[in-house]
Design an enzyme around this catalytic site. Structure first.
Site, PDB file in Angstrom:
ATOM      1  N   GLU A  60       0.608  -1.202   0.066  1.00  0.00           N
ATOM      2  CA  GLU A  60      -0.009   0.360   0.073  1.00  0.00           C
ATOM      3  C   GLU A  60       0.634   1.230  -0.151  1.00  0.00           C
ATOM      4  O   GLU A  60       1.919   0.992   0.846  1.00  0.00           O
ATOM      5  CB  GLU A  60      -1.035   0.107   0.892  1.00  0.00           C
ATOM      6  N   GLU A 110     -11.165   0.723   8.116  1.00  0.00           N
ATOM      7  CA  GLU A 110     -10.166   0.397   8.964  1.00  0.00           C
ATOM      8  C   GLU A 110     -10.337   2.265   9.360  1.00  0.00           C
ATOM      9  O   GLU A 110      -9.450   3.118   8.559  1.00  0.00           O
ATOM     10  CB  GLU A 110      -8.921   0.366   8.070  1.00  0.00           C
TER      11      GLU A 110
END
Length: 258
Positions: A143, A240
Site C-alpha cells: 500500500e 479502517e
C-alpha cells in the site's frame, strides 16, 4: 453486493483483541482484518474465528519499528534477513488462518541519497514474499501511505504502486488501496477504482480529513460505494478508521451501505 471487514486494530479497541471478534460479529460483520495479529497465537485466533463464524481476510507482515517512527522493515537493505524471518512468521499464521491476502508495508527512507536502494530492496522483498505466499493461494498486497501522516514513506501514490506492479508483473501482486491515504495525497479514488479495479486486491476506507467513520468528513460514501459496486472489484472493503467516539456508535454507515 459489497462485503465489509472490520479492522480489529482500529475498531472495538475498547476491549482486548481476543474479545473484538465477538463484538465485530455482533455488530454485523462476517469478516475481519488485523494489522498485526502476532500478539495472539494463530491457533487462538483460529479458535475465535470459528466460534464467531468469521473469516480473517487480511493481515500484515510484521513491520519492525515503523509504527514507532522508524523506517520499518520491507525496504531497509540491512534488514533483509529480518524481513525473511517476518515472512516466515506470516506464513505460519497464514497456514492456519488462510487469509485472502497479506499486506507488506513498504516503510520509510529518511535519507534521500539511499532512496533508490530502499526502493530496489522493497521490490526484491516483494518477489520473496510472492514466492512464499503464492503457493498457499494467498495474494500479496502492498500500500501507499500519505506523506503527511507518515513523512518519508517510500510509496505514497497510486502511480508508484502501478509502476511497481508493471515492473514485477506477477498475477498475485495487487495493491491495497486506501481511500483515506489517496485523498490526503490529492488523488481521486472514485475514478481510480473505476479504472483500475482489476489491480486492487483490497480496499480500505476512512472519512477525510479526520480519518474517522463515514459521515464525519467530506467523502460522499453513497457515491463511493456505488462506484465500487459497479467497478468490477469483487474483493473485501476494510473499515479502517479511528472512531470519533465509541466503535459501536460509529457503525450507522454499515446499515445503509448495501
Amino acid at each position: 453486493m459489497l462485503r465489509f471487514t472490520a479492522n480489529l486494530s482500529l475498531l472495538f479497541t475498547e476491549v482486548p483483541l481476543i474479545n473484538r471478534f465477538a463484538v465485530a460479529k455482533a455488530s454485523g460483520f462476517n469478516a475481519v482484518e488485523i494489522q498485526f495479529p502476532y500478539e495472539l497465537s494463530a491457533q487462538i485466533i483460529k479458535t475465535e474465528l470459528d466460534a464467531q463464524q468469521l473469516q480473517l481476510v487480511l493481515f500484515n507482515v510484521a513491520a519492525d519499528d515503523l509504527l514507532q517512527g522508524g523506517e520499518g522493515l520491507a525496504a531497509v537493505p540491512e534488514k533483509q534477513t529480518q524481513f525473511e524471518t517476518a515472512v516466515a512468521q506470516a506464513v505460519e499464521y497464514a497456514q492456519i488462518l488462510k487469509p485472502e491476502a497479506i499486506n507488506i508495508l513498504p516503510g520509510c527512507c529518511f535519507d534521500n541519497e539511499h532512496l533508490a536502494a530502499y526502493q530496489d530492496t522493497f521490490k526484491k522483498n516483494l518477489h520473496y514474499a510472492l514466492a512464499a505466499f503464492s503457493p498457499l493461494g494467498i495474494k500479496t498486497v502492498f500500500e501507499a501511505i500519505n506523506t503527511r501522516d507518515m513523512p518519508h514513506f517510500i510509496i505514497h501514490s497510486s502511480a508508484q504502486m502501478l509502476d511497481i506492479m508493471t515492473e514485477i508483473k506477477h498475477p498475485d501482486l495487487l495493491m491495497q488501496y486506501d481511500i483515506y491515504h489517496s485523498l490526503v495525497m490529492k488523488e481521486n479514488p472514485t475514478s481510480f477504482i473505476a479504472q483500475y479495479s482489476d489491480k486492487i486486491g483490497h480496499i480500505q476506507f476512512a472519512d477525510y480529513p479526520g480519518r474517522h467513520e463515514p459521515g464525519t468528513g467530506n467523502i460522499n460514501f453513497q457515491q463511493l460505494f456505488s462506484v465500487i459496486k459497479t467497478s468490477g472489484y469483487a474483493g473485501w472493503i476494510g473499515a479502517e478508521y479511528k472512531p470519533l467516539n465509541s466503535s459501536t456508535s460509529s457503525l450507522s454507515w454499515l446499515r445503509n451501505a448495501y
